[in-house]
Enzyme design. Structure first.
Site, PDB file in Angstrom:
ATOM      1  N   HIS A   1       1.374   5.725  -7.478  1.00 12.31           N
ATOM      2  CA  HIS A   1       0.171   6.278  -6.861  1.00 12.31           C
ATOM      3  C   HIS A   1       0.491   7.344  -5.808  1.00 12.31           C
ATOM      4  O   HIS A   1      -0.174   7.445  -4.783  1.00 12.31           O
ATOM      5  CB  HIS A   1      -0.711   5.168  -6.284  1.00 12.31           C
ATOM      6  CG  HIS A   1      -1.141   4.180  -7.319  1.00 12.31           C
ATOM      7  ND1 HIS A   1      -2.024   4.521  -8.331  1.00 12.31           N
ATOM      8  CD2 HIS A   1      -0.794   2.891  -7.536  1.00 12.31           C
ATOM      9  CE1 HIS A   1      -2.194   3.463  -9.112  1.00 12.31           C
ATOM     10  NE2 HIS A   1      -1.455   2.470  -8.655  1.00 12.31           N
TER      11      HIS A   1
ATOM     12  N   SER B   1      -5.404  -0.799  -9.612  1.00 15.14           N
ATOM     13  CA  SER B   1      -4.319  -0.051 -10.244  1.00 15.14           C
ATOM     14  C   SER B   1      -4.362  -0.223 -11.768  1.00 15.14           C
ATOM     15  O   SER B   1      -5.373   0.089 -12.399  1.00 15.14           O
ATOM     16  CB  SER B   1      -2.975  -0.488  -9.658  1.00 15.14           C
ATOM     17  OG  SER B   1      -1.925   0.326 -10.130  1.00 15.14           O
TER      18      SER B   1
END
Length: 304
Positions: free
Chosen positions: A189, A85
């Site tokens: 996300h 991430s």
């Protein structure tokens, strides 16, 4: 063969930056980055409580700064680099795609944009304990949720609206023992982060970008990326798309990685690697006390 990895949001804990600031030049670097992005990284990394550093706009720059600081102290030359991430921004800087200050400016924009996007709708994330991904992921899709993090070793994090998370808690996929709501600000996300993608896309035009100097593995699909422009495009897009850390680890295995070192605040990715990559030596940089052990591991495995 050594892979250096950078953790994502959630790895931070109160005061974790404190021991790193005692290293030569570390406090000056943190001060310069703080001035560049208008955020007191030293304060948040040493004195702030858990709620303050859970703030997306704070946590993300803090994690990138810590990763870069610990990497500088380690002074390693990995064969492969990757990040989970927001850790991909750390990885991009360490691979030479962008410089450190640009990485901090980029992640500051990312954190603020994601915090703003999260405020639009009440959303969240939940970790699923147990279960088979082939069963779990279709079940999540049926409920309108996204498998936002597919981390390997059966670990999946679902994301969506508060109502969808509640529905998941009441209707768990077969084989899932527990659904644990995570203390995060939104459904990262997923499509809920689309406004942040637009902010990042507008910001990257000012970046000076170079091609990676080491093999860079993208968490979008586990593929290696050879050009800086593609790295940046993926950094922009991943805000609203799932993290496939499972595929990254498959690539590490295919490449013949024999050792993995996780940058500060290490622990999460090392734990995943221990389960998914048997035979690969692992080490997490939690404090500077771990540097000597990391250097010893690197001396055995780097250079392939």
């Amino acid at each position: 063969m050594l892979v250096l990895v950078a953790p994502g949001q959630g790895a931070q804990t109160p005061g974790f930056l404190t021991p790193w600031l005692d290293l030569p030049g570390a406090a000056d670097r943190i001060a310069a980055w703080s001035d560049a992005i208008g955020l007191d990284l030293a304060h948040y990394g040493t004195h702030a409580d858990a709620d303050q550093i859970r703030d997306t706009a704070v946590a993300q720059p803090l994690l990138v700064a810590a990763g870069l600081l610990s990497a500088a102290a380690l002074d390693a030359s990995p064969s492969v680099i990757a990040g989970h991430s927001v850790g991909e921004i750390t990885a991009a800087a360490l691979a030479g795609v962008i410089d450190d200050e640009a990485a901090l400016r980029f992640v500051r924009t990312r954190g603020l944009g994601m915090a703003e996007a999260a405020a639009v709708t009440e959303t969240g994330m939940a970790a699923l304990l147990g279960g088979d991904p082939d069963v779990t992921i279709p079940h999540l899709e049926k409920l309108g949720l996204t498998a936002a993090n597919v981390n390997g070793s059966g670990q999946i994090v679902a994301a969506g609206t508060a109502a969808q998370i509640a529905a998941l808690e009441a209707d768990k996929p077969e084989g899932v023992r527990r659904v644990v709501a995570l203390k995060v600000a939104g459904a990262f996300h997923t499509h809920h982060m689309a406004p942040a993608v637009e902010k990042l896309r507008a910001a990257v035009g000012d970046l000076t970008v170079s091609d990676p100097t080491v093999r860079y593995v993208s968490n979008a699909d586990g593929h290696t990326v050879a050009t800086g422009t593609e790295v940046i495009a993926r950094l922009v897009g991943q805000v609203a798309n799932p993290v496939r850390w499972d595929l990254c680890m498959e690539t590490f295995q295919t490449l013949g990685v024999t050792a993995l070192v996780e940058l500060s605040p290490g622990g999460t990715l090392t734990g995943l690697a221990k389960r998914a990559l048997p035979g690969v030596k692992t080490l997490a940089l939690k404090t500077p006390d771990d540097l000597d052990a990391a250097r010893a591991l690197i001396s055995e495995h780097a250079g392939a």
